[in-house]
Motif scaffolding. Structure first.
Motif, PDB file in Angstrom:
ATOM      1  N   SER A  30      -2.655  -5.231 -11.455  1.00  0.00           N
ATOM      2  CA  SER A  30      -3.400  -3.981 -11.635  1.00  0.00           C
ATOM      3  C   SER A  30      -2.683  -2.804 -10.984  1.00  0.00           C
ATOM      4  N   ASP A  31      -2.836  -1.628 -11.585  1.00  0.00           N
ATOM      5  CA  ASP A  31      -2.335  -0.392 -10.990  1.00  0.00           C
ATOM      6  C   ASP A  31      -3.326   0.114  -9.946  1.00  0.00           C
ATOM      7  N   VAL A  32      -2.787   0.691  -8.880  1.00  0.00           N
ATOM      8  CA  VAL A  32      -3.605   1.307  -7.842  1.00  0.00           C
ATOM      9  C   VAL A  32      -3.023   2.685  -7.546  1.00  0.00           C
ATOM     10  N   PRO A  33      -3.811   3.750  -7.659  1.00  0.00           N
ATOM     11  CA  PRO A  33      -3.279   5.087  -7.394  1.00  0.00           C
ATOM     12  C   PRO A  33      -2.753   5.214  -5.965  1.00  0.00           C
TER      13      PRO A  33
ATOM     14  N   LEU B  14       0.809  -1.224   0.000  1.00  0.00           N
ATOM     15  CA  LEU B  14       0.000   0.000   0.000  1.00  0.00           C
ATOM     16  C   LEU B  14       0.840   1.271   0.000  1.00  0.00           C
ATOM     17  N   PHE B  15       2.142   1.138   0.345  1.00  0.00           N
ATOM     18  CA  PHE B  15       3.034   2.302   0.399  1.00  0.00           C
ATOM     19  C   PHE B  15       2.565   3.315   1.441  1.00  0.00           C
ATOM     20  N   GLY B  16       1.663   2.876   2.318  1.00  0.00           N
ATOM     21  CA  GLY B  16       1.164   3.748   3.370  1.00  0.00           C
ATOM     22  C   GLY B  16       0.153   4.778   2.932  1.00  0.00           C
ATOM     23  N   ARG B  17      -0.066   4.888   1.618  1.00  0.00           N
ATOM     24  CA  ARG B  17      -0.982   5.933   1.152  1.00  0.00           C
ATOM     25  C   ARG B  17      -1.718   5.566  -0.136  1.00  0.00           C
ATOM     26  N   ALA B  18      -1.934   4.292  -0.368  1.00  0.00           N
ATOM     27  CA  ALA B  18      -2.715   3.874  -1.538  1.00  0.00           C
ATOM     28  C   ALA B  18      -4.133   4.422  -1.438  1.00  0.00           C
ATOM     29  N   ASP B  19      -4.754   4.672  -2.563  1.00  0.00           N
ATOM     30  CA  ASP B  19      -6.136   5.157  -2.619  1.00  0.00           C
ATOM     31  C   ASP B  19      -7.049   4.045  -2.089  1.00  0.00           C
ATOM     32  N   SER B  20      -7.561   4.226  -0.878  1.00  0.00           N
ATOM     33  CA  SER B  20      -8.326   3.167  -0.212  1.00  0.00           C
ATOM     34  C   SER B  20      -9.605   2.815  -0.959  1.00  0.00           C
TER      35      SER B  20
ATOM     36  N   THR C 214       9.710  -7.459 -11.357  1.00  0.00           N
ATOM     37  CA  THR C 214       8.625  -8.260 -10.779  1.00  0.00           C
ATOM     38  C   THR C 214       9.059  -8.738  -9.401  1.00  0.00           C
ATOM     39  N   ILE C 215       8.561  -8.060  -8.354  1.00  0.00           N
ATOM     40  CA  ILE C 215       8.980  -8.398  -6.988  1.00  0.00           C
ATOM     41  C   ILE C 215       7.800  -8.684  -6.063  1.00  0.00           C
ATOM     42  N   ASP C 216       6.582  -8.566  -6.562  1.00  0.00           N
ATOM     43  CA  ASP C 216       5.381  -8.866  -5.778  1.00  0.00           C
ATOM     44  C   ASP C 216       4.817 -10.194  -6.275  1.00  0.00           C
ATOM     45  N   HIS C 217       4.553 -11.102  -5.352  1.00  0.00           N
ATOM     46  CA  HIS C 217       4.211 -12.465  -5.743  1.00  0.00           C
ATOM     47  C   HIS C 217       3.146 -13.074  -4.838  1.00  0.00           C
ATOM     48  N   ILE C 218       2.485 -14.085  -5.393  1.00  0.00           N
ATOM     49  CA  ILE C 218       1.653 -15.000  -4.622  1.00  0.00           C
ATOM     50  C   ILE C 218       2.208 -16.395  -4.861  1.00  0.00           C
TER      51      ILE C 218
ATOM     52  N   PRO D  43       8.459  -0.091 -10.508  1.00  0.00           N
ATOM     53  CA  PRO D  43       7.641   0.865  -9.753  1.00  0.00           C
ATOM     54  C   PRO D  43       6.365   1.200 -10.517  1.00  0.00           C
ATOM     55  N   SER D  44       5.390   1.708  -9.809  1.00  0.00           N
ATOM     56  CA  SER D  44       4.125   2.093 -10.420  1.00  0.00           C
ATOM     57  C   SER D  44       3.848   3.558 -10.089  1.00  0.00           C
ATOM     58  N   GLY D  45       3.173   4.229 -11.000  1.00  0.00           N
ATOM     59  CA  GLY D  45       2.788   5.612 -10.753  1.00  0.00           C
ATOM     60  C   GLY D  45       3.945   6.590 -10.789  1.00  0.00           C
ATOM     61  N   ARG D  46       4.999   6.257 -11.523  1.00  0.00           N
ATOM     62  CA  ARG D  46       6.157   7.133 -11.621  1.00  0.00           C
ATOM     63  C   ARG D  46       6.425   7.482 -13.083  1.00  0.00           C
ATOM     64  N   ALA D  47       7.466   8.282 -13.295  1.00  0.00           N
ATOM     65  CA  ALA D  47       7.777   8.714 -14.656  1.00  0.00           C
ATOM     66  C   ALA D  47       8.169   7.537 -15.536  1.00  0.00           C
ATOM     67  N   ILE D  48       8.809   6.519 -14.935  1.00  0.00           N
ATOM     68  CA  ILE D  48       9.163   5.333 -15.697  1.00  0.00           C
ATOM     69  C   ILE D  48       8.113   4.260 -15.454  1.00  0.00           C
TER      70      ILE D  48
END
Length: 308
Positions: free
Chosen positions: A291-294, A99-105, A273-277, A263-268
């Motif tokens: 999926s992207d999450v603001p 969540l990065f502490g501030r994801a759009d809930s 791939t570091i998030d897994h199930i 990274p998501s939501g950045r200039a690049i």
């Protein structure tokens, strides 16, 4: 060929060959090589391009680069081919997100609604984010929770549609909070761990290795899912060692193993791939969606699982 150009050709070819050897042998000494391994899919493309360019200038060096490309492609390409999806079994729909502490809930809850999620592992979960998710209606969908929220990046939690029981002492937690819980899913209990080791930065490299090594091995008769931000990928020896304990990467099983999550939501755009199930052998994978999450720098990973 001028000596300088010959030297440059061989330098490129040898460096690519070393990259391939380190990837194949797992001989990652130190944080730099570990970080480099994260980029192995791009290394394969680079090696193939180098082989094509060098073919007209230095054929022996081109063959070395081609060998490096073949080796890296052999490691990388299987991730884009989906395995056989299970036909039967009860459904368990799992979502993980840093969540990065501030994801759009509100967006997080909408994503959970869209996928009809049964279990959600939340990383970098702060007390403020817990409150925001509650206000957005998360508890109406996933009323049960085992949370270890904290300020900064250390907090994590497990939310579920079914009753949860905290599991203590399953493994030695190193790095961030990583709660484990037993989910009373209808076909039988499933253990879930919210995974989030520290990244393999210079001063944290040893801890990162130890944290992944400490995660529990799969065990016969126990369904288990490890879901979160592993700060690691399939080209890291430590991550492959974890898979060797009896797990499979859901995205790789679904042919989505090269879909980047950071990274998501950045200039690049997302590049690694570091998030897994991860699931044990008793759990099948019907599909995976990223999926992207603001508001967060990670992408969410959803897996439609089948419990055998």
């Amino acid at each position: 060929m001028p000596e300088r150009r010959r030297w440059a050709s061989w330098s490129v070819a040898v460096l690519l060959a070393v990259w391939a050897v380190v990837r194949l042998t797992g001989f990652e000494l130190g944080w730099f090589l570990t970080q480099l391994m994260t980029l192995t899919p791009y290394g394969a493309v680079l090696a193939l391009s180098a082989a094509a360019l060098l073919a007209f200038r230095n054929r022996p060096a081109a063959l070395v680069a081609l060998g490096a490309a073949v080796a890296m492609l052999a490691a990388v390409l299987p991730r884009v081919f989906a395995g056989t999806a299970p036909e039967g079994g009860a459904s368990l729909r799992v979502l993980t997100l840093n969540l990065f502490g501030r994801a759009d809930s509100a967006e997080v809850v909408r994503l959970i609604d869209r996928h009809d999620v049964d279990v959600f592992t939340a990383l970098e979960l702060t007390p403020g984010q817990v409150s925001a998710l509650k206000a957005a209606g998360l508890e109406r969908r996933l009323p049960y929770q085992v949370l270890e929220a904290s300020e900064g990046p250390t907090g994590s939690g497990v939310y579920a549609r079914f009753p949860l029981t905290r599991i203590n002492g399953l493994f030695t937690v190193i790095g961030h909070n990583m709660p484990a819980a037993r989910v009373a899913a209808p076909p039988g209990a499933v253990e879930v761990v919210a995974v989030h080791p520290n990244p393999p930065l210079p001063r944290l490299y040893g801890e990162w290795n130890a944290s992944l090594a400490a995660l529990p091995a799969a065990r016969p008769g126990v369904r288990r899912i490890l879901a979160g931000d592993f700060n690691a990928g399939l080209d890291h020896r430590a991550f492959r060692d974890l898979l060797g304990k009896g797990y499979r990467d859901a995205a790789a099983q679904a042919g989505q193993g090269l879909t980047p999550t950071w990274p998501s939501g950045r200039a690049i755009p997302p590049i690694i791939t570091i998030d897994h199930i991860l699931v044990d052998a008793s759990i099948g994978v019907r599909g995976v969606e990223v999926s992207d999450v603001p508001g967060t720098d990670h992408r969410a990973v959803f897996a439609d699982l089948r419990l055998g």
